[in-house]
Motif scaffolding. Structure first.
Motif, short mmCIF file in Angstrom:
data_model
loop_
_atom_site.label_atom_id
_atom_site.label_comp_id
_atom_site.label_asym_id
_atom_site.label_seq_id
_atom_site.Cartn_x
_atom_site.Cartn_y
_atom_site.Cartn_z
N VAL A 203 0.84 -1.20 0.00
CA VAL A 203 0.00 0.00 0.00
C VAL A 203 0.87 1.24 0.00
O VAL A 203 0.59 2.23 -0.71
CB VAL A 203 -0.95 -0.01 1.22
N ARG A 206 2.27 1.77 -3.51
CA ARG A 206 1.28 2.29 -4.45
C ARG A 206 0.94 3.75 -4.18
O ARG A 206 0.49 4.46 -5.08
CB ARG A 206 0.01 1.44 -4.38
N ALA A 207 1.14 4.19 -2.92
CA ALA A 207 0.89 5.59 -2.58
C ALA A 207 2.13 6.46 -2.78
O ALA A 207 2.09 7.67 -2.56
CB ALA A 207 0.42 5.69 -1.14
N TRP A 255 -5.47 9.63 -0.87
CA TRP A 255 -5.11 8.59 -1.83
C TRP A 255 -5.65 7.22 -1.43
O TRP A 255 -5.59 6.27 -2.24
CB TRP A 255 -3.60 8.51 -2.02
N ALA A 256 -6.11 7.05 -0.19
CA ALA A 256 -6.58 5.76 0.31
C ALA A 256 -7.97 5.47 -0.24
O ALA A 256 -8.96 6.08 0.20
CB ALA A 256 -6.59 5.75 1.83
N THR A 257 -8.06 4.57 -1.17
CA THR A 257 -9.33 4.23 -1.80
C THR A 257 -9.57 2.73 -1.73
O THR A 257 -8.64 1.94 -1.52
CB THR A 257 -9.36 4.66 -3.27
N LEU A 260 -7.65 0.78 -4.53
CA LEU A 260 -6.23 0.62 -4.19
C LEU A 260 -6.04 -0.52 -3.21
O LEU A 260 -5.13 -1.35 -3.36
CB LEU A 260 -5.68 1.93 -3.61
N ASP A 263 -6.71 -4.02 -4.91
CA ASP A 263 -5.60 -4.44 -5.77
C ASP A 263 -4.38 -4.84 -4.94
O ASP A 263 -3.67 -5.79 -5.28
CB ASP A 263 -5.24 -3.31 -6.74
N ALA A 264 -4.12 -4.11 -3.86
CA ALA A 264 -2.95 -4.42 -3.03
C ALA A 264 -3.11 -5.77 -2.34
O ALA A 264 -2.16 -6.57 -2.28
CB ALA A 264 -2.75 -3.31 -2.00
#
Length: 456
Positions: A203, A206-207, A255-257, A260, A263-264
């Motif tokens: 995570v 990705r962020a 950004w925390a959705t 996301l 997928d992680a």
């Protein structure tokens, strides 16, 4: 009427004629049908904290000689009454982490949350029941004449009913990797731990953050349960939530959705690996999760049966349901095996017995001694907790139980006329046995079944 039932009924009728019957009956009924209560003897005194005066004293004599307390066992096969309470508490704990309540703010329902199922890998083909569009399909279609190295047909064209005893059984027991299955169980808890560490890293990546930067702006929390499948291996069902740095009390970054997080979880579930010990004994084993990782967003409301998102209530109920089950749901036994000779009389199917035997065999080898496989042979090698949560996910079972105890204590104080007094309770109780006499067991059974005795 059986002899035991007749004897219990006669003893209950005789007990009803005794002067302390009401106290004795109340002592049993209040446990809600617990199957194996703990007996305590002793005394409690309630003191006024202002004056130091003793306001009330009572001992086990007011309960018919012994105070009974519930066993508290979580497993439904051991105590249905106590496991029902455990299931209800687990439901509240999981649900609070999804929609708030029990000291968790309601704003947590807006945080990204997913319901993930991480499966065990395959260790050989087993009989299974497959359905599509409401129709049962062939178990394992293969070309006619195709066999394994031992001459056993490699496929099965039968359409198994739901109660088929062969479900979960290997097509060829000699091809099945029992050593790999047992070692996977032994390391399943560590595999989950590694999954959690890698998920935080994924995570963060990705962020566009480092691991230390991620900890300053976000936190991952979870609650999970292990469920045994018919093939004797556990799956992990988990709620995973992405919060701000202070947990449910803080909002996650922009950004925390949910996409996301989905997928992680999928990426890490397919990537995490552990290497099992004892490669020189049973060959190399790289332990991982199965390829079938199901990850769904969690909604705060109920959706149609055909839609993918899972409702918060349904997820909490699903996790709570399996928190009270153990290896017996896969056909194993619910008590430890102390000697190899005990395996001869175990009432289990052949596949389960082979897994138990493999635990016993590997557990006796120096390379696997640290795993304690013989200790967990009745669990088919799995020695982890069935339900766990991260520290900041929501409330705790201890807090829920304490709130219930405080509520009952307040009710008792009110019934005794002590509601307005600042008091302290001092007690001294000691263990005096457990279980029921025949007449007490009959009364407890009537409570569990909702019969007329406990309402009389």
């Amino acid at each position: 009427m059986t002899t035991a039932l007749a004897a219990g009924t006669a003893a209950l009728v005789a007990r009803a004629a005794e002067p302390d019957f009401a106290a004795w009956r109340r002592n049993i009924v209040r446990l809600g049908g617990c199957t194996n209560p703990i007996h305590l003897v002793g005394m409690t005194t309630i003191y006024d904290t202002t004056t130091g005066a003793a306001l009330l004293s009572y001992g086990s004599d007011v309960y018919g000689g012994r105070l009974l307390t519930a066993c508290g066992n979580r497993r439904a096969t051991v105590c249905p009454a106590c496991s029902s309470l455990y299931r209800a508490d687990t439901y509240q704990l999981v649900r609070a982490g999804l929609v708030g309540g029990k000291s968790v703010p309601g704003a947590v329902s807006g945080h990204p949350r997913v319901f993930a199922t991480l499966t065990a890998p395959g260790f050989g083909p087993v009989h299974t029941r497959r359905e599509r569009d409401g129709r049962v399909r062939a178990c394992r279609p293969r070309r006619a004449g195709q066999c394994c190295p031992h001459g056993t047909p490699a496929g099965c064209l039968e359409r198994h009913p739901a109660d088929e005893p062969r479900l979960g059984e290997p097509l060829c027991p000699r091809c099945y990797d029992y050593a790999g299955a047992v070692l996977w169980h032994a390391f399943a808890g560590r595999l989950w731990h590694r999954f959690g560490l890698e998920l935080r890293r994924e995570v963060a990546r990705r962020a566009g953050l480092s691991r230390s930067e991620f900890g300053e702006v976000a936190r991952l929390s979870y609650a999970k349960v292990a469920e045994y499948q018919r093939r004797g291996l556990v799956h992990f069902h988990a709620v995973i939530r992405l919060d701000g740095p202070d947990g449910p009390d803080s909002s996650p970054p922009g950004w925390a959705t949910v996409p996301l997080l989905v997928d992680a979880v999928r990426a890490v579930a397919g990537r995490v690996r552990l290497t099992a010990p004892g490669a020189d004994v049973v060959g190399p084993r790289v332990l991982r999760f199965g390829r079938q990782a199901d990850v769904r967003p969690v909604t705060s409301y109920r959706r149609g049966a055909g839609e993918r998102p899972a409702s918060a209530g349904a997820v909490a109920g699903y996790i709570a349901k399996y928190a009270t089950k153990g290896a017996e749901s896969a056909g194993a036994v619910d008590g430890r095996i102390h000697h190899a000779r005990d395996m001869v009389m175990l009432p289990v199917r052949a596949h389960v017995l082979r897994m138990i035997g493999t635990c016993w065999w590997l557990g006796g080898l120096p390379e696997f001694e640290p795993l304690g496989l013989r200790r967990w042979a009745h669990m088919l090698g799995y020695g982890g907790h069935f339900s766990t949560k991260s520290r900041r996910y929501s409330t705790t079972l201890t807090a829920l139980r304490q709130a219930r105890a405080d509520h009952r204590a307040e009710q008792q104080r009110a019934s005794l006329g002590l509601a307005g007094h600042p008091t302290i309770t001092v007690g001294e109780w000691r263990y005096a046995g457990r279980g029921y006499s025949p007449e007490a067991a009959l009364l407890a059974a009537s409570v569990r079944e909702g019969g007329g005795l406990h309402g009389a």
